[in-house]
Design a protein around this motif. Structure first.
Motif, short mmCIF file in Angstrom:
data_model
loop_
_atom_site.label_atom_id
_atom_site.label_comp_id
_atom_site.label_asym_id
_atom_site.label_seq_id
_atom_site.Cartn_x
_atom_site.Cartn_y
_atom_site.Cartn_z
N VAL A 1 0.72 -1.19 -0.34
CA VAL A 1 -0.32 0.37 0.13
C VAL A 1 0.66 1.28 -0.16
O VAL A 1 0.82 2.02 -0.32
CB VAL A 1 -0.96 -0.48 1.29
N ALA A 2 1.86 0.71 0.79
CA ALA A 2 3.14 2.08 1.17
C ALA A 2 4.01 2.32 -0.81
O ALA A 2 3.65 3.90 -0.97
CB ALA A 2 4.09 2.21 2.18
N SER A 3 4.31 1.52 -1.00
CA SER A 3 3.84 1.48 -2.40
C SER A 3 3.03 2.24 -3.54
O SER A 3 4.16 3.70 -4.30
CB SER A 3 5.38 0.44 -3.03
N LEU A 4 1.90 2.17 -3.58
CA LEU A 4 0.99 2.86 -4.37
C LEU A 4 0.81 4.31 -4.19
O LEU A 4 0.88 5.11 -4.29
CB LEU A 4 -0.90 2.17 -4.12
N PHE A 5 0.88 4.59 -2.45
CA PHE A 5 1.39 5.77 -2.16
C PHE A 5 2.40 6.92 -2.44
O PHE A 5 1.95 7.61 -3.27
CB PHE A 5 0.55 5.63 -0.51
N ILE A 6 2.88 6.07 -2.44
CA ILE A 6 4.76 6.68 -2.86
C ILE A 6 4.69 7.08 -4.80
O ILE A 6 4.51 7.96 -5.02
CB ILE A 6 5.83 6.08 -2.88
N ALA A 7 3.88 5.85 -5.53
CA ALA A 7 3.29 6.16 -6.60
C ALA A 7 2.42 7.00 -6.76
O ALA A 7 2.62 8.08 -7.81
CB ALA A 7 3.46 4.65 -7.28
N LEU A 8 1.47 7.33 -5.61
CA LEU A 8 0.37 8.64 -6.21
C LEU A 8 1.28 10.31 -6.09
O LEU A 8 0.67 10.79 -6.50
CB LEU A 8 -0.75 9.03 -5.72
N ASN A 9 2.27 10.32 -5.39
CA ASN A 9 3.38 10.88 -5.19
C ASN A 9 2.71 12.58 -4.25
O ASN A 9 2.76 13.23 -4.75
CB ASN A 9 4.01 11.81 -6.58
N LEU A 10 1.99 12.03 -3.12
CA LEU A 10 1.35 12.94 -1.80
C LEU A 10 2.22 13.19 -1.76
O LEU A 10 3.07 13.42 -0.86
CB LEU A 10 0.21 11.11 -1.34
N PRO A 11 1.54 14.75 -0.99
CA PRO A 11 2.44 15.69 0.07
C PRO A 11 2.58 14.32 0.90
O PRO A 11 1.97 14.35 1.42
CB PRO A 11 0.95 16.84 -0.18
N HIS A 12 4.04 15.50 1.66
CA HIS A 12 4.23 14.83 3.06
C HIS A 12 3.12 14.47 4.29
O HIS A 12 2.74 14.37 5.21
CB HIS A 12 5.68 15.23 2.74
N GLN A 13 2.29 16.16 3.82
CA GLN A 13 1.27 16.27 4.68
C GLN A 13 0.12 15.46 4.58
O GLN A 13 -0.44 15.27 6.39
CB GLN A 13 0.39 17.57 4.51
N VAL A 14 0.64 14.52 3.74
CA VAL A 14 -1.29 13.65 3.69
C VAL A 14 -0.85 12.37 5.09
O VAL A 14 -1.36 11.74 5.56
CB VAL A 14 -1.22 13.70 2.44
N TYR A 15 0.82 12.00 4.40
CA TYR A 15 1.11 10.34 5.33
C TYR A 15 0.83 11.35 7.53
O TYR A 15 0.48 10.22 8.20
CB TYR A 15 2.79 10.52 5.04
N GLU A 16 1.69 12.67 6.97
CA GLU A 16 1.55 13.09 8.50
C GLU A 16 0.28 12.85 9.19
O GLU A 16 -0.10 12.52 9.66
CB GLU A 16 2.10 14.09 8.91
N ILE A 17 -0.56 13.60 8.38
CA ILE A 17 -2.26 13.61 8.72
C ILE A 17 -3.77 11.64 8.91
O ILE A 17 -3.76 11.18 9.58
CB ILE A 17 -3.46 14.35 7.80
N GLY A 18 -2.55 11.60 7.88
CA GLY A 18 -2.74 9.64 7.66
C GLY A 18 -2.42 9.44 9.38
O GLY A 18 -2.89 8.35 9.85
N GLN A 19 -1.00 9.33 9.64
CA GLN A 19 -0.62 8.60 11.19
C GLN A 19 -1.62 9.01 11.84
O GLN A 19 -2.02 8.44 12.75
CB GLN A 19 0.42 9.03 10.65
#
Ligand code: SF4
Ligand code: SF4
Length: 722
Positions: free
Chosen positions: A203-221
């Protein structure tokens, strides 16, 4: 990871939820404590090794959950294993949230076992839980249904268990799914996956492939952390009232488990139970341990016969009543009569006391015990009984047998033998044969008794009987709830046994008597070594005292009597005997400890007013025919490897198959069932002793040189000894 306001807010929320949960738990414990009986903690402590073993097998490996329903058991185990591991996962996640700098992410071998297990077990829970929800809501497995004629709490009838299951199922999916997604956000935020978290890394590799902004990962966590841990806290107070409280109470039930089939009289010292508070604390605990799976209903012969008895409904009704009245009950208020809210009187009288519900229950519940204790209450209150049952009980009290015959007629069956059976009251013997009512008074039973007597004599067994000093063992009177009558019968038999001289133990052909003599007389301080005659015959064959002259060429199935198999764990001896006889044994799907009751036990044989859609004995004959007709896929064949081990394997396949039993009552029950179900041409009922006699090629004159006056028995002798 968490900000300070987040930390403080979470702590306040956690304290509030835990206090609410603890309050609910405390009320449940108070409710359980209202049940009578001591908590024998010294005994439990002394048995800690056995109890630990039970925990490991029954709780740790979910062993009983796999029985009967292996596929559902596997799905449950997938959820159970993952959810149990999540106890540790939640603690580690808390530490990640609160301890600055602490992380399990990309820590290599240091946390590898933990993160790998958490990753794989998350998938195990998500797959297992989804499949269980599909089973309940899409496939709509019929196992969840409880028939309309069964008393069921109105909320349950309206779908409360379905709603509860949906809430809990979704909670588990969101709780575990959030945590798993949170790991994917964290891995994506770190810029790479981890071999030790393979599924989250996908799933992480999909997120990385989508090149989402870093804040999305922060908020997601942050969001998933609160969803995972906050949700479990929010769920706790609800959890106390949901069916999933079994997660706590099922292990406790196994921890304090004891075989309550032997303790039916403990309730109010035999006075029986009317209200919830009259039950033992273990019976109240049962309702909290119950997972509402209906496995007990599946195996219940009374339910299969269409009566209003469902053992699972009994536990469910107890539990829902407690949920609705927990505080007042815990504070000392009486419950209404169990007959008004848990089980109907008709259902109480429908139980055969077969013990199948107790055997199958994956959490160690014993609904049958409640039923017998309610019967005790009804008897003590003088409730009018079924006329036949009443008459049989009166006969037991007056003549010591349910047939209403003179006590002196008990040994009349021996008169047509051409030898005298020793009177164990007058001369010393090695074995005392406790014959039992059916084997003494019923025509077919008498014929079997003569064959057993003759085979024992032929083998040189030193045995005797009690003649008219023997009375009914009281086993079934006790199951009917007639505790006083049971004691009267037991005291009489104990006095007779005290006077008799026997050195090796007791033999019986009657599993009900076996159960009483082995276990029930403990109440009066007596316990005997009791052998079933199939065990003795094997012993005589081992010692070379009994000789078989020919191998038999039959296809047979064997019916395990409830009181022999389930109650006394004797399942191997009859099979060993059949194997020695050379017959081809084809097992029915329900055999051994999971055998299906004939419908006679618990006093049912004495009742006249049975309202049933189908008789259990007829259902059993159909089950036998389904395997003997070759309609089953996987018959368990003994002796099949050599074509039946008989003189001619092919002829075995062509002959009428046999339904073999090892209980005099069963011969009567199933012979009738074969007739009433119209299957006389398709299957023949035989007791195993008849096959032994046939294999011995025993001369007829030796068995019965004087014709017995019952036409039925004469015909039987002629047929069996041509
Ligand atoms: S003992 Fe047998 S008949 Fe009675 S409730 Fe249990 S399964 Fe049903
Ligand atoms: S009593 Fe046992 S077998 Fe019956 S529904 Fe409850 S958990 Fe299932």
């Amino acid at each position: 990871m968490l900000s300070y306001p987040e930390r403080i807010g979470f702590i306040i929320f956690a304290i509030a939820m835990l206090l609410l949960t603890a309050f609910g738990f405390f009320q449940i414990l108070r409710a359980i404590r209202r049940g009578h009986g001591d908590f024998p903690w010294r005994q439990y402590l002394g048995e800690w090794k056995e109890r630990l073993k039970t925990q490991v097998i029954n709780v740790g490996f979910n062993f009983p959950v796999f029985q009967n329903r292996p596929r559902v058991g596997l799905l449950h185990f997938m959820v159970f294993a993952g959810f149990s591991f999540y106890l540790l996962v939640n603690i580690v996640d808390l530490a990640e949230g609160y301890v600055d700098g602490f992380t399990t992410l990309h820590q290599g071998i240091l946390f590898a076992p933990f993160v790998l297990a958490a990753d794989l077990l998350s998938i195990s829970v998500l797959v297992g839980m989804s499949a269980l929800l599909i089973r309940r809501f899409i496939v709509k497995d019929k196992a969840f249904n409880i028939r309309e004629n069964v008393l069921l709490n109105p909320k349950v009838r309206a779908g409360a268990i379905r709603r509860d299951s949906l809430i809990v199922g979704l909670f588990i999916l969101v709780h575990v799914g959030s945590r798993w997604l949170g790991r994917a956000f964290a891995l994506a935020g770190s810029g790479s996956g981890d071999w030790f978290e393979p599924t989250a890394s996908v799933v992480a590799s999909l997120f990385i492939a989508l090149n989402l902004p870093h804040q999305v990962y922060e908020i997601g966590q942050h969001v998933t952390w609160f969803l995972a841990l906050g949700l479990i806290l929010a769920f706790f107070p609800y959890f106390v009232f949901s069916k999933h409280i079994h997660i706590f109470f099922a292990p406790i039930n196994w921890l304090v488990y004891r075989d309550r089939r032997l303790a039916v009289t403990e309730a109010n010292n035999g006075a029986g139970v009317k209200h919830m508070q009259d039950l033992s604390w273990q019976s109240i605990l049962d309702s909290y341990a119950c997972i509402m799976c209906n496995r007990c209903q599946d195996v219940c012969p009374a339910y299969a016969a269409g009566t209003p008895l469902s053992p699972s409904a009994l536990e469910i009704n107890k539990r829902y009543w407690l949920n609705e009245n927990l505080l007042s009950f815990a504070n000392g208020k009486s419950s209404p009569s169990l007959l008004d809210m848990a089980i109907t009187q008709e259902a109480v009288w429908a139980c055969t006391t077969c013990g199948a519900c107790v055997e199958v229950c994956p959490v160690g519940n014993a609904p049958m015990v409640d039923i017998v204790e309610i019967r005790q209450m009804l008897i003590n209150q003088g409730e009018p009984l079924d006329t036949n049952l009443q008459k049989s009980l009166e006969n037991l009290g007056k003549q010591g047998n349910s047939f209403g015959q003179s006590a002196r007629a008990r040994a009349k069956w021996t008169q047509s033998l051409n030898f005298k059976i020793k009177d164990a009251r007058k001369e010393a013997v090695e074995y005392l044969w406790f014959v039992g009512d059916y084997a003494s008074f019923d025509g077919r039973g008498q014929n079997l008794s003569r064959q057993v007597a003759s085979v024992f004599r032929q083998a040189g067994l030193d045995y005797g009987i009690l003649y008219d000093a023997e009375w009914n063992s009281g086993n079934d009177a006790r199951r009917v709830g007639e505790e006083g009558l049971f004691e009267q019968l037991a005291e009489h038999n104990i006095a007779a046994l005290d006077k008799a001289k026997f050195s090796e133990g007791i033999i019986t052909t009657d599993p009900h008597s076996m159960n009483a003599l082995r276990f029930e007389y403990l109440k009066l301080g007596k316990q005997y070594r009791v052998l079933h005659y199939t065990q003795v015959l094997n012993q005589l064959l081992d010692e070379g005292k009994l000789k078989l002259k020919r191998q038999l060429d039959y296809r047979v199935t064997y019916h395990d009597p409830c009181y022999l198999g389930r109650y006394n764990r004797v399942t191997a001896a009859p099979r060993e005997l059949l194997q020695r006889l050379g017959v081809t044994l084809i097992e029915m799907p329900r055999h051994g400890l999971g055998s299906f009751c004939c419908g006679a036990g618990g006093g049912q044989l004495w009742r006249s007013e049975l309202v049933q859609d189908a008789r259990p004995s007829e259902l059993r004959i159909h089950e036998a025919l389904s395997v003997l007709d070759g309609k089953t896929n996987e018959p368990n064949l003994i002796n099949a490897a050599n074509g039946g081990n008989g003189s001619n394997g092919n002829s075995a396949k062509n002959s009428v198959p046999l339904f073999v039993v090892a209980c005099p009552k069963d011969v009567a029950m199933f012979a009738d069932a074969v007739k009433t179900s119209g299957n006389e041409e398709k299957i023949v009922v035989k007791d195993v002793i008849e096959l032994v006699v046939e294999a011995m090629q025993y001369p007829q004159r030796y068995v019965a040189n004087q014709p017995y006056r019952g036409a039925e028995v004469e015909a039987g002798v002629a047929r069996r000894f041509p």
